[in-house]
Motif scaffolding. Sequence first.
Motif: not given
Length: 508
Positions: A215-232, A334-344
């Motif tokens: 998966y070619r992930v789309c990432l952002t360093s913006a302040g509203d980025r979503l952190p990478f969670p620990r998956r169940d 951790t300076a990057w995360g998932l953009p909240p406006d992509e792949f919602t």
Amino acid sequence: MSDAELLVYGGTAAGVCAAVAAARHGVQVTLLEPGRHVGGMVSGGLGYTDIGNPAVVGGLAREFAAAVGDYYGVPPGHHAGPEPHVAERIFLEWLDRAGVTVRFGTTLTAASIVDGRILSVSGADGRECRAGVYVDASYEGDLLAAAGVGYRVGRESRSRYGETFAGRREPAPGKHNFVPYLSPFDAGGRLLPLIHDAPAVDAGEGDGGVMAYGYRVCLTSAGDRLPFPRRDGYREDEWELARRYFALLAERGIEVTAGDLIGLVPNLPNGKCDGNSIGPLSLNLLDGTNWAYPEADEAGRERIRRRHREYTMDFLYFLSHDPAVPEAVRRGITAWGLPPDEFTDTGGLPHQLYVREARRMVGEYVLTEHDLLPRPRPQYDAVAMGSYHIDIREVRRTWRWVYEHPDPIPMVFNEGYLSVPVRPYQIPYRSIVPRYAECTNLLVPVCLSASHVAFGSVRMEVQYEMLGHAAGLAAALALKGDRAVQRVDVTDLQERLAAEGQVLALPA
């Protein structure tokens, strides 16, 4: 039952271009897409567009670049590609303006064939669609297979086409491989996870291996980025190989950054990043899971997609949280995360698995290494051009004994990577049509007729867009003349493509 003049299966960028190209010439087009999105990888994570020589880019591929520039208010090519949601928006607007009927959630289950012609196709939704001409624009080649068209999967042997770069590759040092000597075994002598344990064929022999998916992930360093969670279901033991890798680097005094693992460069508009697979440990899953994907049924493919999704989530979490990961890498990730406006609607990960190759048709002409190297062969029936280097990503991660004194040492390595520069070359019409004896009303712009080696260059999305354009226009001509796709007047097709901006040759 629904009817159309042209049916396009697969809402990839090639499928969109084929549908739009035909519809603009008055053809009634239905586009069937198994998922819920159009654009394939162009809207599914591969925002940074690999082009090669920009002089060969024409037709609808050039028009797409212009549309991206218009959207952002910049010249075409200013950005290497759009944000994923912008790419999909452009494609949907194209389809709507062209009057293409789009049906989502339609997975092909069967095709009705009579005397080498596809009469209709059936979907898992129980609906049937009949058309005069068909385009298989899927990454998997499901329609061509259902139509009984010959194909191959994976790398061939060197002897099949006499190609220097064919077959299993010997391991080679480089940025896509590990440093010596990374052990593949745990304390109990068992093979660690993330290693493909199938026996290897001799070097140069074919083994059906396909290059890595991911998966070619789309990432952002913006302040509203979503952190990478620990998956169940996250498994600590799956990352023992990675921990050993980082420990080995530390022993050698080799410093590594997050960008050495994922290309963390803001290469998309609005500061976003198309995360690529850079080093030996990356977003590519190399345990052989994907080898079964091309010919698996839908349930099997979904299991493979799920495995890749879970690996991607776990990889990002591991790099950002595990204490065995160098602090510089954790800080960089951790300076990057998932953009909240992509792949919602897909949890922040792309909706499209990067299927770098699956089936490859054996058509009227098989494009091989010899058509690209050392000097490109001229093709009298060229309908597009390619120029990107032969880019074959790793096929698998395995291990071997290294015979060092005093005792052999087991060592992990990645195998299959290849990068060979090419000059701009022509792609023949004969490579996107089946053999006449097999099917006369099908065009295949994605799983085209090429060897594993040549496909490594052709497989770029810009080429797919241009080949989709050619397929859509060829379908319109076949319908107009009531003739087999192999009997389309190629000179007429070339003249019409050129009039629509397609580049068929470069000045000497």
